[in-house]
Design a protein around this motif. Structure first.
Motif, PDB file in Angstrom:
ATOM      1  N   VAL A  44       1.003  -1.460   0.049  1.00  0.00           N
ATOM      2  CA  VAL A  44       0.171  -0.533  -0.065  1.00  0.00           C
ATOM      3  C   VAL A  44       0.420   1.431   0.416  1.00  0.00           C
ATOM      4  O   VAL A  44      -0.051   2.244  -0.318  1.00  0.00           O
ATOM      5  CB  VAL A  44      -1.383  -0.079   1.585  1.00  0.00           C
ATOM      6  N   LEU A  45       2.089   1.254   0.899  1.00  0.00           N
ATOM      7  CA  LEU A  45       2.680   2.291   0.342  1.00  0.00           C
ATOM      8  C   LEU A  45       3.817   2.816  -0.511  1.00  0.00           C
ATOM      9  O   LEU A  45       3.524   3.717  -0.887  1.00  0.00           O
ATOM     10  CB  LEU A  45       4.244   1.969   1.082  1.00  0.00           C
ATOM     11  N   PHE A  51       1.529   7.624  -7.727  1.00  0.00           N
ATOM     12  CA  PHE A  51       0.810   9.205  -6.969  1.00  0.00           C
ATOM     13  C   PHE A  51       2.169   9.866  -7.543  1.00  0.00           C
ATOM     14  O   PHE A  51       1.600  10.826  -8.612  1.00  0.00           O
ATOM     15  CB  PHE A  51       0.095   9.606  -5.922  1.00  0.00           C
ATOM     16  N   GLY A  52       2.888  10.313  -7.036  1.00  0.00           N
ATOM     17  CA  GLY A  52       3.955  11.096  -7.113  1.00  0.00           C
ATOM     18  C   GLY A  52       4.560  10.587  -8.843  1.00  0.00           C
ATOM     19  O   GLY A  52       4.597  12.593  -9.152  1.00  0.00           O
ATOM     20  N   ALA A  53       4.139   9.575  -9.286  1.00  0.00           N
ATOM     21  CA  ALA A  53       4.878   9.645 -10.407  1.00  0.00           C
ATOM     22  C   ALA A  53       3.919   9.677 -11.856  1.00  0.00           C
ATOM     23  O   ALA A  53       4.355  10.665 -13.034  1.00  0.00           O
ATOM     24  CB  ALA A  53       4.893   8.009 -10.817  1.00  0.00           C
ATOM     25  N   PHE A 376       1.099   8.499   4.155  1.00  0.00           N
ATOM     26  CA  PHE A 376      -0.075   9.620   3.685  1.00  0.00           C
ATOM     27  C   PHE A 376      -0.329  10.779   3.659  1.00  0.00           C
ATOM     28  O   PHE A 376      -0.739  11.870   2.948  1.00  0.00           O
ATOM     29  CB  PHE A 376      -1.533   9.448   5.052  1.00  0.00           C
ATOM     30  N   ALA A 377       0.993  11.749   4.902  1.00  0.00           N
ATOM     31  CA  ALA A 377       1.284  12.469   5.000  1.00  0.00           C
ATOM     32  C   ALA A 377       1.635  12.935   3.626  1.00  0.00           C
ATOM     33  O   ALA A 377       1.191  14.003   3.055  1.00  0.00           O
ATOM     34  CB  ALA A 377       2.228  13.548   5.194  1.00  0.00           C
ATOM     35  N   LEU A 543      11.220   0.816   0.997  1.00  0.00           N
ATOM     36  CA  LEU A 543       9.570   0.631   1.386  1.00  0.00           C
ATOM     37  C   LEU A 543       9.472  -1.260   2.077  1.00  0.00           C
ATOM     38  O   LEU A 543       8.846  -0.804   2.359  1.00  0.00           O
ATOM     39  CB  LEU A 543       8.152   1.387   0.715  1.00  0.00           C
ATOM     40  N   TRP A 544      10.731  -1.301   1.649  1.00  0.00           N
ATOM     41  CA  TRP A 544      10.737  -2.842   2.239  1.00  0.00           C
ATOM     42  C   TRP A 544      11.230  -3.293   3.468  1.00  0.00           C
ATOM     43  O   TRP A 544      11.827  -2.359   3.004  1.00  0.00           O
ATOM     44  CB  TRP A 544      11.516  -3.347   0.700  1.00  0.00           C
TER      45      TRP A 544
END
Length: 717
Positions: A44-45, A51-53, A376-377, A543-544
């Protein structure tokens, strides 16, 4: 019947070709699936990353997409998610595509929302009237931002919504909220100094800024109706920032120390002398002057613990009320107030979001620190200001936080075990080690972004932060909160003086480390492709949680190496053709004029050079290393790789040079010139700044417009 015989029948036939490879692939695929399932909570991260991409994809387009494309892409991806919802893996891919499309849509919508007139040409001697919304006090000048603007030489429909005007320090600075009239020379937002350089035109578009300029006379107050709505709050906080700066100047005599104290209290870095700023940059302490997560977190944390301690001191309250949750509420309010007071820059908005969620988690009895919280931030921050995602503030701020939480996730359990039975000496050592580890992780995480945006590495950043951060956390920030509390009563002087003792120590630390030999190193500009590799590798690494995270080091190392492989141009030409530069045999740039202002400074920074080389000779030249420059009153001939580039000062040389050289560059109109490559006034006006790279095969040209395309902020669609 099978290829080997009847089912169950023994056979001596050889196995099918490729069977071994299929088994290996199947086994590898099974392990990969198992690894992906083990990382199930982390998938989910990647949605904010997608979104940024999408935001990056939008800003990377060379043509503005039609208004319906973003909405159509989101709608199509939503249908795809619904269609594939029964297949987990495929639904995940569709969800990532949906977030990608959402990022593009949000960026596109934000661009449309911020649309406003922008100056397309310079205007001299204009009478400008507008309301003062911001006042930036700088050494030798004051810069004001005007809204609700009228300009004498512009029709209302072509008048920008906001202008930024510089006033001489000979004139008194106007009060925020007042309406002033002044004579000024106005300029359009400046285009990039070279292809790939910082794009102030784009930043100005999303700031709602339609032009800049400088006043040629004193501002005159004009009677106008009072402000209403949110502007009232913005002006009130702007006045508060000005009042804080004045109180600090009265309490602290030294102007350098006063400017640093002011920056930490109200976010105004503009008054800090450039020499002091250089010390902070070279020592790796510049982040302390930029109000960000460190300051917001410390402010909220101090108030949280103070309120909790005070409530705990009253037995009746401590036994009946949820004092921890009440203290968390005060922490949220303090973070919000502090953010508004310092002007709500993007890193502070991110910080107040994260601080609010941390305190909210405390109020809900949840774990306050997690990677999901940061995700989320980040998603909210990108949605609020998509273009801000491209800037160093957002990138360095999130890089540090993500890296610190990733490190905390790996080491928190072991650290807790060490602390459980440790004495005060071991606890103290663990604290020092924690600060050292935090400094190392944050420095390494922000290093790539410092290389990309500022072409600089601070070698002593870990050591300087090891000294300066504890001083800031345990002395400067507590006294700053006390000063805030005393300001309304006019009793802030003792707290400001005590706070300044800590500021003095931080300044000394910056000066000591910033002036050491090899304090910092400048490097050539990192290519955008190398930066993209580096960012994705860093995200993969953080992230991993399983072993495959270390595969992210490969693109990280490739990105870090990319500046060394980048080829810098041989000739650079400003967008108006008035300033040019050529590469010397030693690799440095020599400009056509002495100084050259911000243009040549940017070229040097992106070259990784600090000191300027001698300008072109008026008559004569130099040669060496396969390069030469021959100049006279009409212009210069630059030779490299067997090619010749004519760089003209006067149009009289056009007839002679047009057919005899490989490229002609002039700030004049060259309609009759039929050379192989001609760059004249009209081409520069249309394409912007140029770079020329000379090879044995020919002269390769890059332009600002060729890289950016036609976008709303460039005057395109």
């Amino acid at each position: 019947m099978t290829a080997a015989g009847w089912p169950g029948e023994e056979t001596d036939a050889p196995p099918m070709p490729g069977g071994r490879w299929r088994r290996l692939l199947a086994r590898g695929g099974g392990r990969l699936v198992a690894l992906a399932e083990a990382e199930g909570e982390r998938w989910v991260l990647w949605l904010p990353v997608a979104f940024g991409a999408g935001v990056s994809l939008y800003f990377g387009l060379r043509q503005e997409p039609d208004w319906w494309i973003g909405a159509a892409a989101v709608g199509g991806c939503m249908v795809l998610v619904l269609a594939l919802r029964r297949w987990f893996a495929m639904a995940g891919v569709a969800m990532a595509l949906l977030m990608l499309a959402a990022g593009l849509l949000v960026a596109q919508a934000h661009t449309i929302h911020m649309a406003a007139p922008v100056l397309s040409r310079s205007i001299a001697g204009a009478t400008v009237t507008g309301r003062v919304m911001a006042v930036e006090r700088r050494p030798g000048a004051t810069r004001i931002t005007l809204r609700d603007v009228t300009v004498s030489k512009l029709a209302p429909e072509r008048t920008p919504a906001a202008l930024r005007v510089r006033l001489s320090d000979r004139f008194p600075a106007p009060t925020p909220g007042s309406v002033v009239r002044l004579r000024a020379t106005l300029l359009p937002p400046q285009a990039p100094a070279e292809p790939g350089a910082f794009d102030f035109q784009r930043r100005a578009w999303f700031m709602g800024l339609g032009g800049t300029g400088f006043a040629t006379g004193a501002p005159e107050l004009v009677e106008a109706p009072p402000v209403t709505g949110w502007s009232t709050v913005a002006i009130a906080f702007e006045k508060a920032r000005g009042a804080i700066a004045e109180r600090v100047a009265v309490a602290i005599g030294d102007p350098v120390e006063a400017s640093v104290t002011t920056a930490l209290l109200n976010g105004e870095e503009f008054g800090i002398p450039e020499a002091t700023m250089d010390d902070f940059r070279n020592s790796g302490l510049a982040h302390l002057l930029s109000i960000s997560g460190l300051h917001v977190g410390i402010a909220a944390g101090i108030l949280f613990y103070v309120v909790r301690a005070l409530l705990a001191a009253v037995p009746y309250i401590a036994l009946r009320w949820p004092i921890k949750k009440i203290a968390a509420l005060f922490g949220i309010l303090s973070a919000l107030g502090y953010t508004l007071l310092v002007g709500a820059p993007l890193p502070t908005v991110r910080s107040v979001l994260m601080t609010g969620m941390v305190m909210g988690a405390i109020m809900l009895d949840r774990h306050p620190l997690s990677m999901r919280l940061v995700a989320f931030a980040g998603l909210v921050t990108m949605a609020m200001d998509p273009e801000g995602m491209l800037g160093p503030s957002f990138q360095m701020s999130f890089a540090a936080v993500v890296a610190l939480i990733a490190a905390f996730e790996k080491g928190s359990v072991r650290l807790a075990e060490w602390r459980r039975d440790a004495g005060w000496i071991v606890r103290g050592l663990l604290y020092v080690g924690g600060i050292l580890l935090t400094s190392v992780v944050a420095t390494l995480a922000t290093l790539p972004f410092s290389l990309f945006h500022f072409q600089q590495i601070a070698f002593y950043g870990v050591l300087s932060n090891l000294i300066a951060i504890p001083i800031t956390s345990f002395w400067v920030m507590p006294w700053s909160l006390i000063a805030y509390a005393l300001l309304p009563f006019g009793l802030e002087a003792p707290a400001l003086i005590a706070m300044n003792w800590g500021d003095r120590a931080v300044i000394w630390t910056a000066e000591f480390f910033g002036r050491l030999p090899w304090a910092s190193l400048t490097v050539p500009a990192m290519p955008a492709d190398g930066f993209a590799l580096l960012v994705m590798g860093g995200i993969w690494l953080c992230l991993w949680t399983r072993w495959w995270r270390w595969l992210g080091m490969l693109p990280v190392l490739a990105g870090l190496a990319s500046p060394m492989l980048a080829v810098r141009p041989d000739v650079l030409v400003a967008g108006d053709g008035t300033v040019m530069a050529v590469r010397l045999p030693d690799g440095r740039l020599s400009a056509s004029v002495k100084g050259g202002g911000r243009m040549t400074e940017t070229w040097r920074e992106r070259d990784g050079e600090r000191s300027p080389a001698d300008p072109w000779p008026g008559d004569g030249g130099w040669s060496g290393g396969g390069r030469s420059l021959d100049c006279d009153a009409l212009g210069c001939l630059y030779r490299v790789q067997g090619k010749t580039v004519a760089l003209l000062r006067l149009p009289d040389a056009l007839d002679e040079d047009c057919g005899a050289v490989d490229a002609v560059v002039t700030a004049e109109v060259a309609r009759r010139c039929r050379g192989e490559l001609v760059v004249d006034r009209w081409i520069l006006r249309h394409e912007g700044a140029h770079t020329l790279t000379v090879t044995a095969e020919g002269v390769a040209v890059k332009t600002v417009r060729g890289l950016r395309g036609d976008r709303p902020w460039t005057g395109g669609k």
